[in-house]
Design an enzyme around this catalytic site. Structure first.
Site, PDB file in Angstrom:
ATOM      1  N   LYS A  17     -23.556 -23.813 -30.018  1.00 56.18           N
ATOM      2  CA  LYS A  17     -22.723 -24.670 -28.815  1.00 56.18           C
ATOM      3  C   LYS A  17     -23.369 -26.032 -28.724  1.00 56.18           C
ATOM      4  O   LYS A  17     -24.496 -26.314 -28.332  1.00 56.18           O
ATOM      5  CB  LYS A  17     -22.998 -23.803 -27.408  1.00 56.18           C
ATOM      6  N   GLY A  52     -17.855 -25.428 -15.173  1.00 53.56           N
ATOM      7  CA  GLY A  52     -17.170 -25.844 -13.810  1.00 53.56           C
ATOM      8  C   GLY A  52     -16.580 -24.650 -13.308  1.00 53.56           C
ATOM      9  O   GLY A  52     -15.934 -24.797 -12.040  1.00 53.56           O
TER      10      GLY A  52
END
Lengths: 313, 255
Positions: free
Chosen positions: B94, B183
């Site tokens: 990632k 988020g």
């Protein structure tokens, strides 16, 4: 005769409980003085069960509730509570902290100024955990070591423990299954310009930190938790965060002298709770994690009870 | 869902930082039914010193997705990726190249550059990016086969700040796996992302910092499944007028 490997925090606390029950105790310690080899030297020395509840199990409150009284038997304990504050933009952290903890009162800027005049005008809201306390870890280790020796306990410094002991308190050196190291970093600042009388915790979404006042204008700052077994000196990243947190609490810390930095490895089991356990025929007390001074008394009482019952006189 | 040739049942990717204890983390992983967990490689653990913690994670039998969290430059991210490949034995990475330490917003220029280097080096790159379509194109050109747009700044729990842009991204890249990364605060945020047609959600803080992380892990799994099913089931469109669900004409004549 009870033989204990390790005269760090856990070993000394167990020796104290055993000696009080009338047992003959010998401690073997590889280091050359009280706590010389012990990660407890780098601890904050906070006896703060209610604040810890924010991220710790209920057991920590249950086991740590009487720690301040226990320590007061052997060393000075400052019972002035903990003040938890957050910068104005991180008020959400304060709300969350309050939701997860108990035994506090909500305080405003005026009350904060009354509690800690040095912080007047710096924080609008905070939480005051009046029942919490703190001590000076190195002083406490030395005092506890003197207390156990006064009770007739033998401490052999610079001596490896024999192969067979009755109780092993050697922290990360014990090599128990599932035991891991959690690294913590700290700095000691000398800043006579700032006077604080109690532990101040600064909440921050990335790195919550605590500032512990010690005697003679000294302050300990710490709070890092790194899943690592490296005991190299603190990283610049951690120091930067810690030192700027001190500056956030009071700008006068900009002029503080950094008199010491240090890092230690805290032993922890997967649930971050301590264990009193048998392993290969030996009783072990280990996994005190970041709650050494808080939980060692209760665990030492359990260990002593298991080894000799309530008294062996 | 299939990413880089690997088929997974769960559309939840779970981060492993900031839990109250490794034991809680392990229970949360089980409750979430996730098959992919992200692991952070901080410099200080790069020499293998985090082995105690990683051994506990390995026992969870999930696919590891190491990340380059906290890297602020291309070189740093590339080096971290290479160390992670060595350490975890996977070519998945990632990729985070942080451009701004305050908002943790990705540096999309550095991201594309690092993606080029890592894809050429055989990595399977999961880039943490914004909703920008052109950046998305450049990442695909670099060799990425999946895009991970943010929902909101990392750890902010604000939910989806720009759902219209995510919808546009879905329309523009209909065949590329899109994973909303960062988020998410509440289960409803995750549902909303999935109802927009996202393929999966990657989250960490929302579970780790919940009062009961294990229960929240389960709630997130359910929310993601509900949102995905809702998207596949082709939901009705909202209308301005009421439409009675019983017919008006031809009512039964009641004598």
């Amino acid at each position: 005769m009870i033989r204990i490997a390790g005269a760090g925090l856990a070993g000394l606390a167990c020796a104290f409980e055993l000696a009080q029950r009338g047992a003959d105790v010998i401690l073997y310690e590889k280091g050359d003085g009280p706590g010389a080899n012990s990660v407890a030297r780098f601890a904050g020395g906070m006896l703060a069960p209610y604040c810890e509840r924010e991220s710790a199990d209920e057991d920590v409150v249950r086991l740590g509730g009487r720690a301040a009284d226990w320590w007061a038997q052997v060393t000075p304990v400052t019972r002035r509570g903990t003040l938890v504050v957050a910068p104005s933009r991180d008020q959400a952290e304060l709300t969350r902290f309050a939701r997860r903890t108990s035994h506090f009162s909500k305080v405003d800027g005026q009350v904060i100024a009354k509690l800690e005049p040095a912080l007047e005008g710096r924080f609008e809201r905070g939480l005051f955990f009046e029942e919490e306390a703190h001590l000076d870890p190195r002083r406490a280790l030395a005092d506890l070591s003197n207390a156990v020796q006064a009770l007739g306990v033998w401490i052999h410094y610079g001596t490896a423990a024999p192969a067979k002991v009755d109780l092993n308190c050697t922290a990360t050196a014990a090599q128990l299954p599932d035991l891991r190291s959690v690294r913590g970093e700290m700095a000691i600042l000398h800043c006579p310009e700032v006077e604080l009388s109690r532990v101040v915790r600064l909440l921050h979404p990335r790195m919550p930190l605590y500032l512990v006042p010690r005697a003679d204008g000294l302050f300990m700052i710490g709070g890092t938790m790194v899943e690592s077994n490296s005991n190299r000196p603190p990283t610049l990243r951690s120091l930067t965060e810690m030192l700027s947190a001190a500056y956030t609490i009071h700008p006068a810390f900009a002029e503080a002298s950094v008199v010491e930095i240090g890092a230690g490895l805290r032993p922890a089991f997967p649930d971050n709770l301590p264990r009193l356990m048998e392993h290969n025929g030996t009783l072990h007390l280990n996994g005190l994690y970041r709650h050494g001074f808080l939980l060692a008394p209760a665990l030492a009482q359990q260990a002593a009870h298991q080894l000799v019952g309530e008294t062996c006189r | 869902m299939e990413v880089y040739g690997k088929k997974v049942q769960s559309r939840l990717l779970l981060g492993t930082a900031q839990y109250p204890s490794p034991a809680v983390l392990k229970d949360a992983i089980t409750a979430s039914r996730t098959e992919i967990i992200t692991v952070s490689l901080r410099r200080e653990t790069a020499n293998g010193s985090g082995a105690g913690f990683w051994d506990l994670l390995k026992a969870c039998n999930c696919h590891f997705l190491p990340n380059t969290a906290g890297c602020h430059s291309v070189q740093e991210a590339v080096t971290t990726a290479q160390m992670a490949r060595e350490l975890f034995g996977t070519d998945w990475i990632k990729l985070e190249v942080i451009g701004h330490s305050e908002s943790l917003q990705p540096d999309v220029f550095g991201l594309v550059e690092a993606a080029k280097i890592l894809c050429a080096d055989g990595f399977k790159v999961f880039p943490y990016t914004t909703e920008d379509l052109v950046v998305g194109e450049k990442l695909l050109e670099a060799g990425c086969e999946v895009l991970m747009p943010w929902g909101a700044p990392i750890g902010s729990g604000q939910g989806l700040r720009n759902p219209d842009a995510l919808r546009a991204m879905r329309a523009y890249f209909p065949n590329i796996p899109l994973i909303v990364d960062a988020g998410i605060g509440r289960p409803s945020d995750a549902t909303r992302a999935m109802e927009l047609g996202m393929d999966a959600v990657l989250l960490n803080t929302a579970v780790a910092k919940a009062g009961d992380p294990v229960l929240m892990a389960q709630a997130m799994a359910q929310a993601i499944e509900a949102g995905h099913n809702g998207w596949v089931a082709d939901p009705m469109d909202p209308r301005d007028m009421a439409v009675p669900s019983t017919p008006i004409l031809g009512m039964a004549e009641l004598v």
